[in-house]
Design a protein around this motif. Structure first.
Motif, PDB file in Angstrom:
ATOM      1  N   ALA A  23      -6.893 -33.986  25.215  1.00  0.00           N
ATOM      2  CA  ALA A  23      -7.893 -33.607  26.208  1.00  0.00           C
ATOM      3  C   ALA A  23      -7.237 -32.944  27.403  1.00  0.00           C
ATOM      4  O   ALA A  23      -7.709 -31.918  27.898  1.00  0.00           O
ATOM      5  CB  ALA A  23      -8.640 -34.855  26.660  1.00  0.00           C
ATOM      6  N   ALA A  26      -6.313 -29.578  26.593  1.00  0.00           N
ATOM      7  CA  ALA A  26      -7.457 -28.676  26.512  1.00  0.00           C
ATOM      8  C   ALA A  26      -7.955 -28.302  27.898  1.00  0.00           C
ATOM      9  O   ALA A  26      -8.284 -27.147  28.168  1.00  0.00           O
ATOM     10  CB  ALA A  26      -8.568 -29.325  25.701  1.00  0.00           C
ATOM     11  N   MET A  27      -8.005 -29.296  28.776  1.00  0.00           N
ATOM     12  CA  MET A  27      -8.467 -29.002  30.126  1.00  0.00           C
ATOM     13  C   MET A  27      -7.525 -28.027  30.813  1.00  0.00           C
ATOM     14  O   MET A  27      -7.939 -27.140  31.538  1.00  0.00           O
ATOM     15  CB  MET A  27      -8.557 -30.290  30.954  1.00  0.00           C
ATOM     16  CG  MET A  27      -9.792 -31.102  30.735  1.00  0.00           C
ATOM     17  SD  MET A  27     -11.278 -30.118  30.483  1.00  0.00           S
ATOM     18  CE  MET A  27     -11.623 -29.615  32.149  1.00  0.00           C
ATOM     19  N   TRP A  30      -8.241 -24.727  29.777  1.00  0.00           N
ATOM     20  CA  TRP A  30      -9.436 -24.179  30.390  1.00  0.00           C
ATOM     21  C   TRP A  30      -9.158 -23.747  31.821  1.00  0.00           C
ATOM     22  O   TRP A  30      -9.504 -22.661  32.257  1.00  0.00           O
ATOM     23  CB  TRP A  30     -10.557 -25.212  30.334  1.00  0.00           C
ATOM     24  CG  TRP A  30     -11.751 -24.759  31.088  1.00  0.00           C
ATOM     25  CD1 TRP A  30     -12.263 -23.496  31.104  1.00  0.00           C
ATOM     26  CD2 TRP A  30     -12.549 -25.527  31.954  1.00  0.00           C
ATOM     27  NE1 TRP A  30     -13.352 -23.450  31.907  1.00  0.00           N
ATOM     28  CE2 TRP A  30     -13.553 -24.665  32.452  1.00  0.00           C
ATOM     29  CE3 TRP A  30     -12.527 -26.869  32.353  1.00  0.00           C
ATOM     30  CZ2 TRP A  30     -14.525 -25.113  33.335  1.00  0.00           C
ATOM     31  CZ3 TRP A  30     -13.508 -27.300  33.212  1.00  0.00           C
ATOM     32  CH2 TRP A  30     -14.483 -26.429  33.700  1.00  0.00           C
ATOM     33  N   ILE A  31      -8.481 -24.644  32.507  1.00  0.00           N
ATOM     34  CA  ILE A  31      -8.247 -24.341  33.909  1.00  0.00           C
ATOM     35  C   ILE A  31      -7.385 -23.095  34.047  1.00  0.00           C
ATOM     36  O   ILE A  31      -7.609 -22.250  34.905  1.00  0.00           O
ATOM     37  CB  ILE A  31      -7.607 -25.559  34.604  1.00  0.00           C
ATOM     38  CG1 ILE A  31      -8.660 -26.671  34.728  1.00  0.00           C
ATOM     39  CG2 ILE A  31      -7.048 -25.203  35.960  1.00  0.00           C
ATOM     40  CD1 ILE A  31      -8.110 -28.022  34.923  1.00  0.00           C
ATOM     41  N   GLY A  33      -7.397 -20.799  32.035  1.00  0.00           N
ATOM     42  CA  GLY A  33      -8.212 -19.679  31.597  1.00  0.00           C
ATOM     43  C   GLY A  33      -7.688 -18.992  30.365  1.00  0.00           C
ATOM     44  O   GLY A  33      -8.083 -17.886  30.049  1.00  0.00           O
ATOM     45  N   ARG A  35      -5.448 -19.630  26.360  1.00  0.00           N
ATOM     46  CA  ARG A  35      -5.047 -20.659  25.426  1.00  0.00           C
ATOM     47  C   ARG A  35      -3.559 -20.606  25.128  1.00  0.00           C
ATOM     48  O   ARG A  35      -3.092 -21.041  24.103  1.00  0.00           O
ATOM     49  CB  ARG A  35      -5.860 -20.599  24.154  1.00  0.00           C
ATOM     50  CG  ARG A  35      -6.369 -19.236  23.790  1.00  0.00           C
ATOM     51  CD  ARG A  35      -7.276 -19.405  22.583  1.00  0.00           C
ATOM     52  NE  ARG A  35      -7.624 -18.134  22.038  1.00  0.00           N
ATOM     53  CZ  ARG A  35      -7.297 -17.752  20.804  1.00  0.00           C
ATOM     54  NH1 ARG A  35      -6.602 -18.535  20.032  1.00  0.00           N
ATOM     55  NH2 ARG A  35      -7.675 -16.576  20.358  1.00  0.00           N
ATOM     56  N   ILE A  49      -6.747 -23.735  16.857  1.00  0.00           N
ATOM     57  CA  ILE A  49      -7.280 -22.508  16.282  1.00  0.00           C
ATOM     58  C   ILE A  49      -8.147 -21.768  17.273  1.00  0.00           C
ATOM     59  O   ILE A  49      -8.340 -20.563  17.207  1.00  0.00           O
ATOM     60  CB  ILE A  49      -8.033 -22.800  14.979  1.00  0.00           C
ATOM     61  CG1 ILE A  49      -8.496 -21.492  14.343  1.00  0.00           C
ATOM     62  CG2 ILE A  49      -9.171 -23.763  15.212  1.00  0.00           C
ATOM     63  CD1 ILE A  49      -8.980 -21.616  12.973  1.00  0.00           C
ATOM     64  N   GLY A  50      -8.643 -22.456  18.245  1.00  0.00           N
ATOM     65  CA  GLY A  50      -9.490 -21.777  19.222  1.00  0.00           C
ATOM     66  C   GLY A  50     -10.928 -21.774  18.778  1.00  0.00           C
ATOM     67  O   GLY A  50     -11.296 -22.437  17.807  1.00  0.00           O
ATOM     68  N   GLU A  51     -11.713 -21.030  19.491  1.00  0.00           N
ATOM     69  CA  GLU A  51     -13.143 -21.109  19.242  1.00  0.00           C
ATOM     70  C   GLU A  51     -13.631 -20.032  18.299  1.00  0.00           C
ATOM     71  O   GLU A  51     -14.760 -20.060  17.858  1.00  0.00           O
ATOM     72  CB  GLU A  51     -13.890 -21.038  20.571  1.00  0.00           C
ATOM     73  CG  GLU A  51     -13.691 -22.323  21.354  1.00  0.00           C
ATOM     74  CD  GLU A  51     -14.156 -22.226  22.774  1.00  0.00           C
ATOM     75  OE1 GLU A  51     -14.252 -21.110  23.280  1.00  0.00           O
ATOM     76  OE2 GLU A  51     -14.422 -23.276  23.371  1.00  0.00           O
ATOM     77  N   GLU A  52     -12.764 -19.097  18.023  1.00  0.00           N
ATOM     78  CA  GLU A  52     -13.178 -18.049  17.096  1.00  0.00           C
ATOM     79  C   GLU A  52     -12.701 -18.418  15.699  1.00  0.00           C
ATOM     80  O   GLU A  52     -11.504 -18.467  15.453  1.00  0.00           O
ATOM     81  CB  GLU A  52     -12.599 -16.711  17.522  1.00  0.00           C
ATOM     82  CG  GLU A  52     -13.278 -15.557  16.841  1.00  0.00           C
ATOM     83  CD  GLU A  52     -13.486 -14.402  17.811  1.00  0.00           C
ATOM     84  OE1 GLU A  52     -14.165 -13.466  17.452  1.00  0.00           O
ATOM     85  OE2 GLU A  52     -12.952 -14.458  18.931  1.00  0.00           O
TER      86      GLU A  52
ATOM     87  N   TYR B 747     -13.044 -35.164  29.236  1.00  0.00           N
ATOM     88  CA  TYR B 747     -12.627 -35.170  27.844  1.00  0.00           C
ATOM     89  C   TYR B 747     -13.771 -34.663  26.961  1.00  0.00           C
ATOM     90  O   TYR B 747     -13.577 -33.796  26.112  1.00  0.00           O
ATOM     91  CB  TYR B 747     -12.214 -36.578  27.447  1.00  0.00           C
ATOM     92  CG  TYR B 747     -11.988 -36.739  25.982  1.00  0.00           C
ATOM     93  CD1 TYR B 747     -10.931 -36.066  25.356  1.00  0.00           C
ATOM     94  CD2 TYR B 747     -12.815 -37.537  25.212  1.00  0.00           C
ATOM     95  CE1 TYR B 747     -10.732 -36.192  24.005  1.00  0.00           C
ATOM     96  CE2 TYR B 747     -12.614 -37.669  23.855  1.00  0.00           C
ATOM     97  CZ  TYR B 747     -11.569 -36.994  23.253  1.00  0.00           C
ATOM     98  OH  TYR B 747     -11.381 -37.119  21.906  1.00  0.00           O
ATOM     99  N   SER B 750     -14.160 -30.938  27.343  1.00  0.00           N
ATOM    100  CA  SER B 750     -13.217 -30.081  26.646  1.00  0.00           C
ATOM    101  C   SER B 750     -13.371 -30.226  25.144  1.00  0.00           C
ATOM    102  O   SER B 750     -13.207 -29.276  24.392  1.00  0.00           O
ATOM    103  CB  SER B 750     -11.797 -30.430  27.061  1.00  0.00           C
ATOM    104  OG  SER B 750     -11.497 -31.728  26.616  1.00  0.00           O
ATOM    105  N   TYR B 877     -18.981 -19.920  16.256  1.00  0.00           N
ATOM    106  CA  TYR B 877     -17.620 -20.010  16.765  1.00  0.00           C
ATOM    107  C   TYR B 877     -17.261 -18.713  17.464  1.00  0.00           C
ATOM    108  O   TYR B 877     -16.973 -17.703  16.826  1.00  0.00           O
ATOM    109  CB  TYR B 877     -16.651 -20.270  15.614  1.00  0.00           C
ATOM    110  CG  TYR B 877     -16.947 -21.552  14.881  1.00  0.00           C
ATOM    111  CD1 TYR B 877     -16.591 -22.775  15.425  1.00  0.00           C
ATOM    112  CD2 TYR B 877     -17.594 -21.538  13.658  1.00  0.00           C
ATOM    113  CE1 TYR B 877     -16.860 -23.954  14.757  1.00  0.00           C
ATOM    114  CE2 TYR B 877     -17.866 -22.712  12.978  1.00  0.00           C
ATOM    115  CZ  TYR B 877     -17.498 -23.916  13.539  1.00  0.00           C
ATOM    116  OH  TYR B 877     -17.769 -25.080  12.886  1.00  0.00           O
ATOM    117  N   THR B 878     -17.338 -18.741  18.761  1.00  0.00           N
ATOM    118  CA  THR B 878     -16.938 -17.554  19.510  1.00  0.00           C
ATOM    119  C   THR B 878     -16.044 -17.974  20.657  1.00  0.00           C
ATOM    120  O   THR B 878     -16.137 -19.089  21.163  1.00  0.00           O
ATOM    121  CB  THR B 878     -18.142 -16.812  20.102  1.00  0.00           C
ATOM    122  OG1 THR B 878     -19.052 -17.790  20.593  1.00  0.00           O
ATOM    123  CG2 THR B 878     -18.825 -15.950  19.084  1.00  0.00           C
TER     124      THR B 878
END
Lengths: 477, 885
Positions: A23, A26-27, A30-31, A33, A35, A49-52, B747, B750, B877-878
């Protein structure tokens, strides 16, 4: 047949800490901006893998609520139905297409330790029942169509840890502190105490009326004898004592082979007929000595990291869940085809081999990951086999020599590429069950069962339903 | 036309000017300023010259003691009536009561007889007061009243004559219902009263009988006292007989009128209040004429003790007349008041508004499939809608059959009278309204002897015009005339007046669309900004053959939709549906005549009902926000979302204000809105509850399928959310806390980041998938000229309606989802893509259509409630990226 593990040892020791690490990472991502900040937690950048995820077909999910405790077992009943069971003692029957809860099978007062489906094929009709075993020392036979508890046996001397159905004999076996043979009508045909402190944790069926049972570090081969008067007897026939630690998994590989995996990462492939060792792999996940980090890792490495939690096979390769890694072993070439040490953030609990070199695994970290075996692009890729220890033993040399590290002769390694992951559960995913294109079912410690589906297919189906209804209604109204 | 403005012109009493001057009837030399009060910028408002600020309902009585007097108004706020003279107007409206509510001894009958008189419905105007009224006369029975009847009237008073005339049918049916309710309560109360009176009389008779016997014994049979007593006894007996007869009459009241069951619900005997007050004020009775017994006081009590009735009459003016509450049973009275209040509410706003709403409702009714997406109070079964859709259908058919045969035949009392007016009206409509004069009319209407009085009152004051005493039988002609008149002077404006979306002309099973193309959509008028009427150009011409899958579809001018924005302004009041068939030339703005093959499409309209329109008008016409805050101070804080109350349009308009602020303030507003429209849950994260709630409130107007109670929105959440929450809520306000809970909250943020967009209210960042399209730019343009929240809300509704229409089209075109012939799935996918492209959607924007279409499909197949089946949560998934200010 693999019946699932009843022991509690398969649970993670540190799932929370690991989850937090993830976590935080991941945060951080994000912070920042982006990966790029994988950090030290996950060594391989491809692991996130990311979001795509263009190769991930599961774009729709249905959360199936109904259980009140950890859901541990999923069993397919037929093309469209499955049953789920877990620590709340409930067995729920679901429709995989609609997500409807069809039946609620209540009866067990304590957690369910094993569940199998039993198809009775009479002439042209086939009917599937469910057999469950519970910690309340009872066994039940359920009819998933009516929800009735057809048969039940209670007050067993000990709770049953695993179940095995021998369909061609119309018999089934229960394993625990004793091995019992039952017939269709839930009549005990014979019983055999296990001469050990430990209980039977897994059983597989072998040719010629033999059954292999895992009892702690040993594999006991039992022989079933059916007399002319249809009296059944079961005798321990041979004990295989080659594992150095307790055996966690036992599976059939193909007609001539079966495999077992132990707590310390030993994978042994046995001949199913004469019970000789065909291959012995000791997976150590040894670190390369290239930087200082590795020292620390090496020290912190625990045995559970090497424990084989699950094995899956399609007759060609064996997929082993070793700690939080995945390991693919080719039976014919007797070598490792692909591996991924840190396939998950936590222990891998269940795996599956799909067609075309696709794999799936689920883990205590709450995710399902989909993998693809791809040939490594370049030999220059640091795919040194030194990442892991690989030992091949002949039966003779097994106990004599200390392990010698060897470079595999044929380094035709493939890489395991992550093609997608499914995030939804908030607890360890205990098991999953694939219905092919209809979807995938996962069950977890967070009391949920999740149905993952191909959103496009579902959308198409819904469109069909819309036009069907339009036709019925004769237009919009 | 009776009472049309020419009458005013001829009277030349003052400079009264009709807001809608009819050039065809005005004398050449008489020029009327178009807007007498130019300060009022709203050209549609008609109350500028009236002495009252908005329409109201007045109940008056013709008291036998003091003459016509106003009893109450709805709303009760004295500000509503302003300087309007209620007493004067009561006199006017009561004096035109032509109705022969004759009770008493009919010739040839020796007993009083009750007449069950139909209510009369009259429209009249008073140019001096600038008031026009629909007047509903009714009589209530009162044992103590002269002739047993008390004449009352309920009047709907408006400054807009056309409103009264054109809503006559509606007004009439609604007031009839209210009146029926009142009267049924009154009948019960009257019967009660009679029964008590009878008991009194019986008791009196027994007493008198005894006394008579006593007198006979004491003084002999032929003594004066004995004869007196015997006479008295005879009178009492006659009185008993008469009262019994009355009771029989009232209880045998024909039940044919009792269709309106709801009015008769309170069957409980509830005379408590009436009796209580009667005890306090025993009053005398003056029915000497018909009541020879001169039985005086009926003094009913809950547990009734018969009273002796004294044979002495009191003076007529000493007695206290029963109040309206006492005349009816209390429950009926309150029920009627509630009905009247709802009538008042439903007729608020000017005619244009009412028409728009009616059209709105009718069209909405046809779009049941998609209404759930963005319509706030549709389909929630609120009966408060101020007109019945069914009631309008006859209107639509009216022009074809002006002398419609649907005349109620039961209204014998009115028919003959109505016919005379009907003929008169026909004449006038031929001759031209300029020749009508009030006196003519009065003569026409005063056929009954009783009307001589009325006539007198007319001649005494010329400022009052009876616009027409309308009974249902001649209503048709009224409407017809009005229709013709209306169209003649209004059609001029239509070519740039009424626009409608091509998509409104929807599938051919709509009854009235078959007959002719009807005007469909209006955009709402706004004073300070250009009203955006977007024309959904006929981008796609999907004829039936195409949908059957033979032809494939043809794209016609795949020109972007958006270019048309802001070109047009509605300059014309929307026309009533009544006019639709007569002369309305529908202007398609795009110049295409292909509407016969209009695409089967859906549309849902901004819903502007259930709103305090008068106030809204005030708000809208004043340009200062400070005034707004004052004007809305009475109900300043509408209860926030998600508190179990239905979301009202009012709340949504308030949210519109916040949304407007949001899009001005945040450059990434479009991305956030894209998130919501494409079904991705948006989490608003922040420390301060107020800020977060405000943002959530602002964004809630973009949430599809918000639900009646805003079920899809969680305005403030203090604990980590689960996957199931994402399924349930599409917009979440999340508290940011620095604590262990906070970290587990982060948590979950994310962990589920792939399913959500995160709007950080503290750092003013947004993390969500990229959006670069132009579509949402039209919904949320930070340079928008729109200044007011409600305007913006309507603008958004407008845009969302278009989206909905396209999603509908997308959902229900066969060939977009089913392969034709031997095609494979890829061909269908390809067709879908092309279709959406030509509809003007980029790849990103297609997700919106997919999401909306998914919702429509699900709703269509499963219906509104999907019990037992767990909801489906779709996602894709984007990659997300981070937007900063």
């Amino acid at each position: 047949m693999f019946c699932g593990e009843g022991s509690g040892r398969s649970r993670s020791l540190h799932p929370v800490r690991r989850g937090e690490n993830r976590a935080v990472a991941a945060m951080l991502r994000w912070i920042l901006g982006g990966r790029e900040a994988q950090g030290a937690v996950e060594k391989s950048p491809t692991l996130f893998i990311g979001e795509e995820q263009p190769k991930n077909p599961f774009t729709e999910l249905q959360v199936l609520k109904g259980h009140f405790d950890i859901v541990r077992f999923l069993v397919q009943i037929d093309d469209s139905r499955f049953a789920s069971a877990g620590d709340d003692g409930l067995v729920l029957v679901w429709n995989v297409e609609t997500g409807e809860r069809l039946m609620e099978l209540r009866g067990h007062s304590q957690q369910i330790t094993a569940m199998v489906a039993w198809s009775l094929i009479n002439a042209d009709t086939s009917h599937t029942s469910i057999i469950t075993a519970s910690s309340d020392r009872s066994l039940s036979l359920w009819d998933p169509d009516t929800g009735n508890r057809v048969q039940t046996i209670s007050d067993l001397q000990s709770s049953v840890k695993c179940l095995l159905v021998l369909e061609h004999l119309d018999l089934w076996l229960s394993g625990g502190n004793e091995l019992c043979v039952w017939n269709q009508d839930f009549k005990l045909l014979c019983k055999r105490e296990v001469h050990s402190d430990a209980a039977i944790t897994a059983m597989v069926q072998l040719p010629k009326m033999h059954v292999a049972a895992a009892v702690d570090k040993e594999i006991v081969i039992y022989k079933l004898a059916v007399s002319s008067k249809l009296e059944v007897s079961v005798q321990p026939f041979r004990q295989l004592t080659d594992h150095h630690d307790s055996i966690r998994v036992l599976i059939n590989v193909n007609d001539g082979l079966f495999a077992s995996g132990s707590h310390v990462g030993e994978l042994i492939i046995w001949d199913a007929v004469n019970w000789t060792i065909q291959a012995y792999e000791h997976i150590l996940w040894e670190e390369p000595h290239c930087d200082g980090q590795a020292e620390i890792r090496f020290v912190s490495q625990k045995q559970s990291d090497m424990s084989i939690h699950h094995l899956a096979s399609n007759g060609e390769v064996i997929l082993a869940a070793v700690g939080s890694g995945l390991y693919v072993y080719n039976i014919h070439s007797r070598n490792v085809v692909a591996y991924r040490k840190m396939a998950h953030d936590s222990n891998v609990l269940h795996t599956m081999l799909l067609s075309d070199g696709q794999l799936m695994s689920c883990s205590e970290d709450g995710s399902v990951r989909m993998w693809e075996m791809e040939p490594l692009p370049l030999p220059a890729e640091p795919a040194s086999p030194g990442f892991f220890g690989l030992w091949s033993f002949g039966r003779s040399s097994k106990q004599t020599c200390p392990p010698v590290k060897k470079v595999p002769e044929v380094p035709i390694l493939k890489s395991l590429e992550l093609t997608g992951d499914l995030i939804g559960h908030s607890g360890a995913i205990q098991m999953f069950l694939s219905f092919g294109e209809k979807g995938l079912v996962t069950c977890s410690t967070d009391h949920l069962v999740i149905l993952w589906k191909d959103g496009e297919r579902q959308s198409r189906l819904r469109s069909l339903a819309v036009f069907q209804k339009l036709e019925e209604n004769q237009g919009l109204c | 036309m009776i009472g049309s403005p020419d009458v005013v012109a001829l009277t030349k009493e003052d400079d009264f000017g009709e807001v809608y001057p009819d050039p065809s009837v005005l004398p050449e030399d008489f020029s009327v300023p178009l807007f007498a009060h130019a300060a009022n910028a709203n050209p549609w408002t008609k109350t500028s010259y009236a002495k009252f600020s908005k329409d109201f309902i007045l109940i008056s009585e013709f008291s036998e003691q003091v003459g016509p007097q106003p009893l109450l108004t709805i709303p009760e706020d004295p500000k509503v009536c302003g300087t309007f003279d209620l007493n004067y107007f009561s006199l006017r409206i009561m004096s035109v009561d032509y109705q022969a509510s004759f009770v008493g001894h009919p010739p040839g009958s020796s007993y009083p007889k009750l007449n069950f008189v139909e209510d009369s419905k009259v429209v009249l105007g008073d140019s001096k007061e600038g008031a026009f009224a629909y007047v509903h006369h009714l009589t209530l029975y009162d044992l103590e009243a002269r002739g047993f009847v008390r004449p009352f009237c309920m009047a709907y008073i408006s400054a807009d004559e056309r409103k009264i005339m054109q809503q006559f049918q509606e007004l009439s049916s609604k007031f009839s219902r209210a009146s029926e309710c009142l009267k049924s309560g009154n009948r019960k109360a009257f019967a009660n009263e009679l029964q008590k009176k009878l008991k009194d009389l019986e008791y009196t008779r027994s007493v008198v009988h005894k006394e008579t016997e006593l007198q006979k014994m004491n003084n002999g049979c032929y003594s004066t006292q004995a004869i007196e007593k015997a006479n008295e006894l005879a009178n009492v007996e006659k009185s008993i007989y008469e009262h019994k007869d009355l009771l029989r009459q009232i209880t045998s009241y024909p039940n044919r009128k009792r269709q309106d069951v709801e009015c008769l619900q309170p069957e409980s005997e509830a005379p408590a209040k009436a009796t209580g007050s009667d005890v306090a004020f025993p009053f005398n009775h003056s029915d000497a004429e018909h009541n020879p017994a001169d039985g005086d006081v009926s003094d009913p009590r809950p547990s009734y003790t018969p009273q002796l009735i004294k044979a002495k009459s009191a003076k007529c003016f000493d007695k206290r007349l029963k109040t309206l509450e006492e005349l009816c049973e209390l429950a009926s009275f309150h029920q009627t008041m509630d009905q009247l209040k709802s009538i008042e509410k439903s007729f608020r706003g000017d005619l244009c508004y009412i028409y728009t709403s009616q059209i709105d409702q009718i069209l909405l009714g046809k779009q049941k499939i998609t209404n759930f997406l963005f319509e706030s109070d549709w389909g929630n079964g609120e009966p408060a809608k101020h007109f019945e859709v069914a009631g309008l259908i006859p209107h639509l058919d009216l022009p074809q059959a002006p002398d419609g045969s649907g005349e109620p035949t039961s209204l014998e009392t009115c028919t003959s009278f109505g016919d005379s007016v009907h003929i008169k009206l026909e004449l006038e409509s031929v001759d031209g309204p300029a020749e009508s004069s009030p006196s003519d009319l009065t003569q026409e209407t005063s056929e009954d002897a009783a009307d001589i009085e009325t006539k007198g009152s007319f001649s005494s004051d010329k400022s009052i015009e009876t616009l027409g005493a309308v009974s249902p039988s001649n209503l048709h002609s009224h409407l017809d005339v009005m229709g013709r008149r209306g169209t003649s002077d209004e059609c001029s404006g239509t070519e740039n007046g009424i626009f409608f979306d091509r998509s409104t002309v929807s599938s051919a099973n709509a009854p009235y669309e078959k007959s002719s193309a009807q005007p469909g959509a209006f955009s709402l008028l706004d004073n300070d900004s250009t009203v955006d009427v977007y024309h959904t150009e006929t981008l796609v011409k999907v004829d039936t053959a195409c949908c059957m899958g033979q032809e494939g579809f043809i794209f016609e001018e795949p020109e972007p939709v958006h270019q048309r924005c802001g070109e047009t302004v509605v300059k014309q009041e929307p026309l009533s549906l009544l006019y639709g068939d007569l002369a309305l030339q529908v202007d398609f703005a795009g110049g295409e005549a292909a509407h016969e093959h209009s695409p089967s499409a859906v549309l849902s309209f901004p819903n502007t009902l259930s709103e305090d329109v008068a106030r809204m008008n005030v708000e809208e016409s004043s340009d200062t926000t400070s005034y707004m805050s004052i004007s809305t101070s009475s109900d300043r804080a509408p209860s926030p979302l998600g508190h179990g109350n239905p979301v009202t349009v009012k709340q949504k308009k308030k949210a519109g204000q916040s949304a407007l602020k949001f899009i001005r303030q945040y450059p990434f507003a479009q991305q956030a809105i894209f998130c919501l429209l494409s079904g991705r849950t948006l989490v608003v994260l922040g420390v301060d509850e107020g800020t977060v709630r405000k943002l959530v409130n602002a964004l809630s107007i973009f949430v599809p399928n918000l639900g009646r109670y805003a079920e899809q929105v969680q305005p403030w959440l203090c604990c980590p959310f689960q996957l199931t929450d994402l399924q349930r809520w599409k917009l979440i306000g999340l508290q940011r806390i620095a604590s262990p809970t906070g970290s587990s909250m982060l948590y979950s943020l994310s962990r589920y980041s792939r399913y959500i967009g995160i709007l950080d209210a503290d750092n003013k960042t947004l993390r969500c998938p990229t959006y670069k399209g132009t579509l949402i730019g039209h919904i949320a343009d930070h340079r928008t000229q729109i200044k007011r929240g409600s305007t913006y809300y309507h603008h958004v509704q407008n845009m969302l309606t278009q989206l909905t229409a396209k999603a509908f089209l997308y959902t229900f075109c066969h060939h977009l989802h089913l392969p034709l012939g031997l095609e494979d799935e890829d061909a269908v996918v390809q067709r879908r893509t092309t279709f959406l492209y030509h509809l003007g959607f980029s790849e990103e924007e297609s997700k919106i259509v997919h999401y909306l279409s998914g919702l429509i499909k699900q709703r269509y197949v499963q219906g509104p409630c999907q019990r037992g089946i767990q909801p489906v949560f779709a996602f894709n998934y984007t990659t997300s990226c981070l937007y900063k200010i």
